[in-house]
Design a protein around this motif. Sequence first.
Motif, PDB file in Angstrom:
ATOM      1  N   ALA A 114       7.374  44.130   9.220  1.00 36.96           N
ATOM      2  CA  ALA A 114       6.524  43.082   9.787  1.00 36.96           C
ATOM      3  C   ALA A 114       7.100  42.150  10.765  1.00 36.96           C
ATOM      4  O   ALA A 114       6.383  41.390  11.349  1.00 36.96           O
ATOM      5  CB  ALA A 114       5.902  42.331   8.887  1.00 36.96           C
ATOM      6  N   ASP A 169      -0.675  39.816  11.442  1.00 36.84           N
ATOM      7  CA  ASP A 169      -1.529  39.406  12.802  1.00 36.84           C
ATOM      8  C   ASP A 169      -2.866  38.834  12.195  1.00 36.84           C
ATOM      9  O   ASP A 169      -3.298  37.832  12.888  1.00 36.84           O
ATOM     10  CB  ASP A 169      -1.973  40.785  13.435  1.00 36.84           C
ATOM     11  N   ARG A 201       5.589  41.740  14.440  1.00 42.24           N
ATOM     12  CA  ARG A 201       4.336  41.343  14.980  1.00 42.24           C
ATOM     13  C   ARG A 201       3.876  40.522  16.086  1.00 42.24           C
ATOM     14  O   ARG A 201       4.995  40.275  16.853  1.00 42.24           O
ATOM     15  CB  ARG A 201       3.729  41.090  13.847  1.00 42.24           C
ATOM     16  N   ARG A 202       2.873  40.117  16.071  1.00 45.52           N
ATOM     17  CA  ARG A 202       2.296  39.062  17.140  1.00 45.52           C
ATOM     18  C   ARG A 202       3.016  37.776  17.343  1.00 45.52           C
ATOM     19  O   ARG A 202       3.521  37.138  18.081  1.00 45.52           O
ATOM     20  CB  ARG A 202       0.897  38.864  17.322  1.00 45.52           C
ATOM     21  N   GLU A 261       0.267  44.446   9.005  1.00 48.53           N
ATOM     22  CA  GLU A 261      -0.806  44.035   9.992  1.00 48.53           C
ATOM     23  C   GLU A 261      -1.455  42.999   9.417  1.00 48.53           C
ATOM     24  O   GLU A 261      -2.151  41.957  10.095  1.00 48.53           O
ATOM     25  CB  GLU A 261      -2.114  45.097   9.881  1.00 48.53           C
TER      26      GLU A 261
END
Length: 362
Positions: free
Chosen positions: A177, A137, A180-181, A134
């Motif tokens: 990871a 992000d 992710r975005r 996270e």
Amino acid sequence: MTTAKRKLDHIRICLEKEVEGPWRPFDDLSLVHRALPGIDAGDIDTGCRFLGKDLAFPFMISGMTGGHPDTKEINVNLALAAQEVGVAMGVGSQRAALERAEVEDTFSAVRDAAPKIPIVGNIGAVQLRRGGAEVIDRLAEMIDADAIAVHLNFLQESVQPEGETEAKDAIEAIRAASDRRVPIIAKETGAGISREDALSLMESGVEIIDVGGLGGTSWSGVEAYRAEERSDIESAKMGRIFWNWGIPTPVSVIECACVGASVVSSGGVRSGIDIAKSIALGASLAGAALPFLAPATEGPYGVAEALRVYERALRTAMFLTATKSISDLGSAPILVFGRTREFLEQRGFDPRKFAIHREMSR
């Protein structure tokens, strides 16, 4: 020592000391001159796309700094120049901003100054492992990043007294990871990435690799200077012993490109000719940091001027190799000599395949 203070030391040393090694692997490469290019120089198109955005030419100002109030102006000047010329930009490690929210603006100011270009964030593999997926992000949101570079600087960490060398689960952290975005860019910081590691990275969901090879700034050398300043003789010796450790940038470009990665060629890229050589070897983009640091301490104008010299040299190299587009340049013949050739041959590559036009060799 705080992360912010260490970053200031790095900037100061890079400005004041000789931090590059004696060998320039790009000097072992020679593009084949065409006396009859068969094209007009005005018809050459150096444009490309990176992370979904248009660039004037395939180049990125590599991540340098941030995390201390004194570095904000440098990042803003770099960003203003990158926006004006039309190239991508990376920021230095955002670790300091994770530790101290008050320095976030030394990074976020980059997007404010450059709203249209690709911006690449930055965090170390060890910090990614500790913070969890996270954190990608959070870093991306901090600067509205188009990608996050996860730097693999275990050589530098090995010669730092305060270095963090927990590499055991780095690839698992990257894998976790990778969805992710924003995409992850795996990035070395001066020692290059091998074919073996490129395969592991791609199997973990990484598609873009910034090779950060041997031939440019030696962060082992930078740490040697830091150690000497604090009279840490053992660490200084370690830094100098490993000053020239690593895979040469041109070799690393080939090793990573051969497994299908989209490659950013960095580590000793000191002109537009080096960009052209990188593209001919299989890179999609090139990057550099050190040549733009000193101008950035004065303002954006000098950075933009230096970028335009890179662009003009690239365009001239394309004209003199009869390549009308970046795609054409990717098939241009290039000769490999010296230690770089020997390195490639020892690694099982045939440098001769680059010496003829790739369309002819199929």
